[in-house]
Design a protein around this motif. Structure first.
Motif, PDB file in Angstrom:
ATOM      1  N   MET A 198       0.848  -1.192  -0.070  1.00 52.37           N
ATOM      2  CA  MET A 198      -0.153   0.033  -0.048  1.00 52.37           C
ATOM      3  C   MET A 198       0.824   1.250  -0.099  1.00 52.37           C
ATOM      4  O   MET A 198       1.554   1.512   0.884  1.00 52.37           O
ATOM      5  CB  MET A 198      -0.962   0.053   1.373  1.00 52.37           C
ATOM      6  N   LYS A 199       0.777   2.197  -0.958  1.00 58.97           N
ATOM      7  CA  LYS A 199       1.474   3.119  -1.324  1.00 58.97           C
ATOM      8  C   LYS A 199       1.150   4.372  -0.581  1.00 58.97           C
ATOM      9  O   LYS A 199      -0.079   5.158  -0.922  1.00 58.97           O
ATOM     10  CB  LYS A 199       2.071   3.275  -2.591  1.00 58.97           C
ATOM     11  N   ALA A 200       1.712   5.175   0.177  1.00 57.45           N
ATOM     12  CA  ALA A 200       1.431   6.515   0.921  1.00 57.45           C
ATOM     13  C   ALA A 200       1.671   7.414  -0.077  1.00 57.45           C
ATOM     14  O   ALA A 200       2.558   7.589  -0.859  1.00 57.45           O
ATOM     15  CB  ALA A 200       2.163   6.538   2.075  1.00 57.45           C
TER      16      ALA A 200
ATOM     17  N   THR B  85      -3.599   7.048   2.674  1.00 56.88           N
ATOM     18  CA  THR B  85      -3.605   5.900   2.219  1.00 56.88           C
ATOM     19  C   THR B  85      -4.718   5.120   1.520  1.00 56.88           C
ATOM     20  O   THR B  85      -5.833   6.065   1.518  1.00 56.88           O
ATOM     21  CB  THR B  85      -2.791   4.945   2.889  1.00 56.88           C
TER      22      THR B  85
ATOM     23  N   ASP C  81       3.024   3.215   6.791  1.00 54.35           N
ATOM     24  CA  ASP C  81       2.524   4.040   5.848  1.00 54.35           C
ATOM     25  C   ASP C  81       2.487   5.491   6.223  1.00 54.35           C
ATOM     26  O   ASP C  81       2.422   6.502   5.488  1.00 54.35           O
ATOM     27  CB  ASP C  81       1.122   3.566   5.684  1.00 54.35           C
TER      28      ASP C  81
END
Length: 219
Positions: free
Chosen positions: A1-3, A13, A127
């Motif tokens: 999961m990319k912030a 996110t 994140d």
């Protein structure tokens, strides 16, 4: 999961977003129950977090569920230094103090299974805490991030195995460090970890709280 760092919220996110504690009401802060029932953390959140925010003693971030804005967790960061030795020369190095970190007990009971095999705290750490700390490290230099953990065996093991923190055996070198507000009769353990080049590119913008300043971060 990319912030993705944005103006407001500060980071968002797919599941969570974080923002300054100054945007939270005193009522909802008072309803927060830490996962490990750390009453000192509840007291800090309700009585000190906004004061320290305004006095620039630390920055406290609340993490909300994007679906209903429920408070899932929070953490505080502060600029600091650590004793360091290189070639028999002792000096201070810049560091980041993760002075508070907690997940809401109610939120974990309701949604904890949705995140397995990871934990909610793991999402918050990876994140939000690491991206913010990495930006600080890239912009002004910070070699380590550290925390004083309460001496709960399961909590300490969680910091070590999940977040990569290291236990400091030479506590004599840590004596001069400001002890956390919950320090009492050697009730905490110093843990630290290096800030590696974990994020080579951090796109987007950082909103510097209520100041009218925005920075495009491409590092």
């Amino acid at each position: 999961m990319k912030a993705t760092i944005k103006t407001h919220p500060i980071i968002e996110t797919e599941i969570f977003y974080c923002e300054s504690v100054s945007y939270a009401s005193d009522y909802e802060l008072g309803r927060f129950i830490p996962q490990y029932d750390e009453k000192v953390l509840s007291g800090y959140l309700t009585k000190k977090a906004k004061i320290h925010e305004s006095e620039k003693l630390s920055r406290t971030y609340i993490v909300r569920d994007k679906e209903d804005a429920v408070l899932a967790g929070w953490f505080s960061l502060a600029a600091a230094t650590l004793p360091y030795q290189e070639n028999d020369v002792e000096f201070q190095i810049p560091a980041i103090n993760l002075s508070n970190f907690a997940v809401d007990k109610k939120y974990k009971q309701l949604h904890g299974k949705d995140f397995q095999p990871a934990t909610i705290g793991e999402f918050i750490f990876n994140d939000f805490i690491i991206p913010i700390s990495t930006v600080v490290s890239k912009l002004c230099g910070a070699k380590e991030i550290y925390i004083f953990s309460l001496k709960e065996d399961s909590l300490i093991e969680h910091y070590k195995s999940t977040f990569g923190f290291i236990e400091e055996n030479d506590m004599e070198s840590m004596i001069l460090l400001p002890q956390p507000h919950y320090y009492n009769n050697n009730s905490v353990l110093f843990l630290h970890r290096p800030l590696a080049e974990e994020l080579s590119v951090i796109p987007g913008k950082i909103n510097l709280h209520d100041e009218q300043v925005t920075m495009e971060v491409i590092v």
